[in-house]
Design a protein around this motif. Structure first.
Motif, PDB file in Angstrom:
ATOM      1  N   GLU A  34     -65.690 -36.474  13.349  1.00  0.00           N
ATOM      2  CA  GLU A  34     -66.897 -36.892  12.627  1.00  0.00           C
ATOM      3  C   GLU A  34     -66.546 -37.855  11.490  1.00  0.00           C
ATOM      4  O   GLU A  34     -67.222 -38.880  11.298  1.00  0.00           O
ATOM      5  N   ILE A  35     -65.502 -37.540  10.743  1.00  0.00           N
ATOM      6  CA  ILE A  35     -65.086 -38.436   9.662  1.00  0.00           C
ATOM      7  C   ILE A  35     -64.729 -39.809  10.234  1.00  0.00           C
ATOM      8  O   ILE A  35     -65.051 -40.849   9.643  1.00  0.00           O
ATOM      9  N   ALA A  36     -64.089 -39.817  11.411  1.00  0.00           N
ATOM     10  CA  ALA A  36     -63.675 -41.074  12.036  1.00  0.00           C
ATOM     11  C   ALA A  36     -64.871 -41.956  12.375  1.00  0.00           C
ATOM     12  O   ALA A  36     -64.742 -43.192  12.388  1.00  0.00           O
ATOM     13  N   VAL A  37     -66.022 -41.354  12.635  1.00  0.00           N
ATOM     14  CA  VAL A  37     -67.234 -42.141  12.900  1.00  0.00           C
ATOM     15  C   VAL A  37     -67.605 -42.964  11.666  1.00  0.00           C
ATOM     16  O   VAL A  37     -67.927 -44.156  11.759  1.00  0.00           O
ATOM     17  N   ALA A  38     -67.565 -42.328  10.504  1.00  0.00           N
ATOM     18  CA  ALA A  38     -67.873 -43.048   9.267  1.00  0.00           C
ATOM     19  C   ALA A  38     -66.836 -44.133   9.006  1.00  0.00           C
ATOM     20  O   ALA A  38     -67.176 -45.242   8.568  1.00  0.00           O
ATOM     21  N   VAL A  39     -65.558 -43.831   9.253  1.00  0.00           N
ATOM     22  CA  VAL A  39     -64.497 -44.824   9.074  1.00  0.00           C
ATOM     23  C   VAL A  39     -64.749 -46.026   9.975  1.00  0.00           C
ATOM     24  O   VAL A  39     -64.598 -47.184   9.559  1.00  0.00           O
ATOM     25  N   GLN A  40     -65.145 -45.755  11.209  1.00  0.00           N
ATOM     26  CA  GLN A  40     -65.424 -46.836  12.160  1.00  0.00           C
ATOM     27  C   GLN A  40     -66.574 -47.714  11.670  1.00  0.00           C
ATOM     28  O   GLN A  40     -66.498 -48.947  11.714  1.00  0.00           O
ATOM     29  N   GLU A  41     -67.641 -47.080  11.185  1.00  0.00           N
ATOM     30  CA  GLU A  41     -68.795 -47.840  10.702  1.00  0.00           C
ATOM     31  C   GLU A  41     -68.438 -48.648   9.457  1.00  0.00           C
ATOM     32  O   GLU A  41     -68.896 -49.780   9.281  1.00  0.00           O
ATOM     33  N   ALA A  42     -67.622 -48.071   8.567  1.00  0.00           N
ATOM     34  CA  ALA A  42     -67.207 -48.803   7.373  1.00  0.00           C
ATOM     35  C   ALA A  42     -66.331 -49.993   7.746  1.00  0.00           C
ATOM     36  O   ALA A  42     -66.507 -51.107   7.217  1.00  0.00           O
ATOM     37  N   ALA A  43     -65.377 -49.777   8.659  1.00  0.00           N
ATOM     38  CA  ALA A  43     -64.487 -50.858   9.074  1.00  0.00           C
ATOM     39  C   ALA A  43     -65.269 -52.004   9.700  1.00  0.00           C
ATOM     40  O   ALA A  43     -64.909 -53.180   9.520  1.00  0.00           O
ATOM     41  N   ALA A  44     -66.337 -51.683  10.410  1.00  0.00           N
ATOM     42  CA  ALA A  44     -67.153 -52.728  11.035  1.00  0.00           C
ATOM     43  C   ALA A  44     -67.799 -53.628   9.993  1.00  0.00           C
ATOM     44  O   ALA A  44     -68.211 -54.753  10.305  1.00  0.00           O
ATOM     45  N   ARG A  45     -67.889 -53.132   8.749  1.00  0.00           N
ATOM     46  CA  ARG A  45     -68.485 -53.914   7.661  1.00  0.00           C
ATOM     47  C   ARG A  45     -67.437 -54.358   6.644  1.00  0.00           C
ATOM     48  O   ARG A  45     -67.767 -54.777   5.538  1.00  0.00           O
ATOM     49  N   GLY A  46     -66.174 -54.223   7.005  1.00  0.00           N
ATOM     50  CA  GLY A  46     -65.102 -54.690   6.141  1.00  0.00           C
ATOM     51  C   GLY A  46     -64.908 -53.858   4.899  1.00  0.00           C
ATOM     52  O   GLY A  46     -64.418 -54.349   3.883  1.00  0.00           O
ATOM     53  N   THR A  47     -65.261 -52.570   4.966  1.00  0.00           N
ATOM     54  CA  THR A  47     -65.111 -51.714   3.792  1.00  0.00           C
ATOM     55  C   THR A  47     -64.452 -50.401   4.193  1.00  0.00           C
ATOM     56  O   THR A  47     -63.814 -50.316   5.252  1.00  0.00           O
ATOM     57  N   TYR A  48     -64.598 -49.362   3.385  1.00  0.00           N
ATOM     58  CA  TYR A  48     -63.751 -48.182   3.533  1.00  0.00           C
ATOM     59  C   TYR A  48     -64.535 -46.897   3.246  1.00  0.00           C
ATOM     60  O   TYR A  48     -65.659 -46.916   2.752  1.00  0.00           O
ATOM     61  N   VAL A  49     -63.875 -45.773   3.522  1.00  0.00           N
ATOM     62  CA  VAL A  49     -64.409 -44.439   3.248  1.00  0.00           C
ATOM     63  C   VAL A  49     -63.540 -43.766   2.201  1.00  0.00           C
ATOM     64  O   VAL A  49     -62.303 -43.778   2.302  1.00  0.00           O
ATOM     65  N   THR A  50     -64.178 -43.187   1.184  1.00  0.00           N
ATOM     66  CA  THR A  50     -63.497 -42.263   0.298  1.00  0.00           C
ATOM     67  C   THR A  50     -64.103 -40.885   0.502  1.00  0.00           C
ATOM     68  O   THR A  50     -65.224 -40.768   0.998  1.00  0.00           O
ATOM     69  N   VAL A  51     -63.356 -39.843   0.133  1.00  0.00           N
ATOM     70  CA  VAL A  51     -63.827 -38.487   0.405  1.00  0.00           C
ATOM     71  C   VAL A  51     -63.705 -37.604  -0.829  1.00  0.00           C
ATOM     72  O   VAL A  51     -62.731 -37.681  -1.574  1.00  0.00           O
ATOM     73  N   HIS A  52     -64.732 -36.805  -1.042  1.00  0.00           N
ATOM     74  CA  HIS A  52     -64.652 -35.680  -1.982  1.00  0.00           C
ATOM     75  C   HIS A  52     -63.838 -34.609  -1.278  1.00  0.00           C
ATOM     76  O   HIS A  52     -64.215 -34.147  -0.196  1.00  0.00           O
TER      77      HIS A  52
END
Length: 408
Positions: free
Chosen positions: A210-228
């Protein structure tokens, strides 16, 4: 301001080098030169003051500037919530912070309102609403309230704390919605938290997939994921999934820190909020049970900082302050200076945070070509880090070359 020459200050450039007495030239909002040069434009006398880059707070919650309990139980009007947010934005500038990364609580409208100059405030990068697992950290609705009603607590364009996802498809839809509403990066809660209603620090939330889905969507927009993330299992899940930054990291262990260093995943510890919740839980609009949850967190977070440093993890700085008491944001540097040197705390709050935000060389340093985000301090905070904690010591603040505070 047009052309300006700041003269007489001891300049601490954000690189970690010792202060030097040099002139700093500014034109069109950028630094043009550092060092002796012919007088150009207005002369700003800073004799006896110390200049640093504008500070950067990599973990703020501008949208949580009202007491949290009343805010999310409809006990405060939208007008009062807006007034509290605007007051916190102004106080952030006054404390010497010219850039912040909002890690959940504001919607895109606030970011653009500040950027247009309609409200005093720092440069804001925002994740929009935090991405949370159903029943996980970030949900503050009543126990009886159906999850689907939680979004009714949002004030679109102003305040939007979190959205809930029950599976990967829902998460994908929610992160796309966050980007539509102006997010420039994403934040997921992958463990329980201190200020939690339905979770524990030992909980892990969201799967690696599930986290990888967000990473994929962020990468598609040239940005990143941070996590609490507080516990090592949750941190490791996020790192394996491709997250680029970890917030808090309270129970980080050596093997997970080594993995973070190998993958170039940054850590942003948050000590000021721990002190805040230990000493004034009620002031944040929270119950005594929150104070019980935070006991021991500061000591464990300090141990995690040492573990991360030993492993070679890049370490930024964030305050995580919540509620109305957000005026002394510089407490985070003071607290870090107790665990490291004051210079290391300053570098974390400038150069390193700029790298984490993806703005390396643009902010967080005093160098030609960088934005003229500058703070002139009454005294030398590298020698006396107590100065960082009191906004009155930031006697002059420039944001992109414009004077936004002047107590001279």
């Amino acid at each position: 301001m047009g052309r300006v020459q700041v003269v007489g200050a001891a300049v601490v450039d954000g690189s970690g080098r010792d202060p030097v007495n040099v002139d700093v030239g500014i034109e069109d909002g950028h630094i043009t030169q550092v060092g002796a040069a012919g007088a150009r434009g207005e002369r700003l006398d800073a004799d006896g003051l110390t200049m640093t880059p504008g500070l950067i707070d990599a973990h703020v919650h501008l949208g949580l500037s009202s007491p949290i309990g009343p805010q999310f139980s409809f006990g405060i009007s939208a007008a009062e919530i807006a007034a509290d947010i605007f007051a916190t934005a102004g106080a952030t500038l006054d404390a010497g912070f010219t850039t912040v990364r909002d890690t959940g609580g504001v919607d895109g409208g606030l970011v653009t309102t500040i950027a247009k100059g309609k409200v005093r405030g720092p440069r804001v990068l925002s994740c929009g609403p935090v991405q949370c697992q159903i029943g996980g950290h970030g949900y503050y609705g009543a126990d009886w309230e159906p999850t689907e009603l939680w979004s009714s607590h949002h004030l679109p364009g102003l305040c939007a704390l979190s959205t809930m996802s029950g599976n990967a498809d829902e998460l994908r839809a929610n992160v796309r919605e966050a980007f539509r509403r102006g997010a420039s990066f994403l934040k997921l809660c992958v463990t329980g938290g201190v200020v939690g209603a339905h979770d524990r620090l030992t909980d892990t939330q969201f799967t690696v997939e599930e986290i990888a889905v967000a990473v994929q969507e962020a990468a598609a927009r040239g940005t990143y994921v941070t996590v609490h993330a507080h516990n090592s299992d949750g941190i490791r899940n996020a790192v394996e999934a491709g997250a680029r930054c970890v917030e808090h990291g309270t129970d980080l262990d050596e093997s997970t820190a080594a993995l973070m260093a190998t993958r170039d995943v940054a850590l942003v510890p948050t000590f000021a909020v721990v002190e805040q919740l230990l000493h004034d839980t009620a002031g944040a609009g929270l119950g005594e049970s929150t104070r019980d949850r935070v006991l021991g967190v500061r000591e464990r977070m300090a141990e995690a900082l040492a573990v991360a440093k030993e492993a070679g993890v890049r370490i930024g700085l964030g305050s995580d302050l919540i509620g109305p008491a957000q005026s002394r944001r510089g407490e985070e540097l003071r607290l870090r200076a107790e665990l490291e040197t004051p210079m290391e705390a300053l570098v974390a709050a400038t150069k390193t945070n700029a790298e984490i935000l993806g703005l390396s060389g643009q902010i967080g340093v005093i160098a030609p070509g960088a934005q003229a985000d500058l703070v002139l301090w009454n005294g030398n905070p590298v020698e006396d880090p107590e100065l960082f904690a009191d906004p009155a010591n930031a006697v002059l603040v420039l944001k992109a070359g414009r004077v936004v505070k002047d107590l001279r």
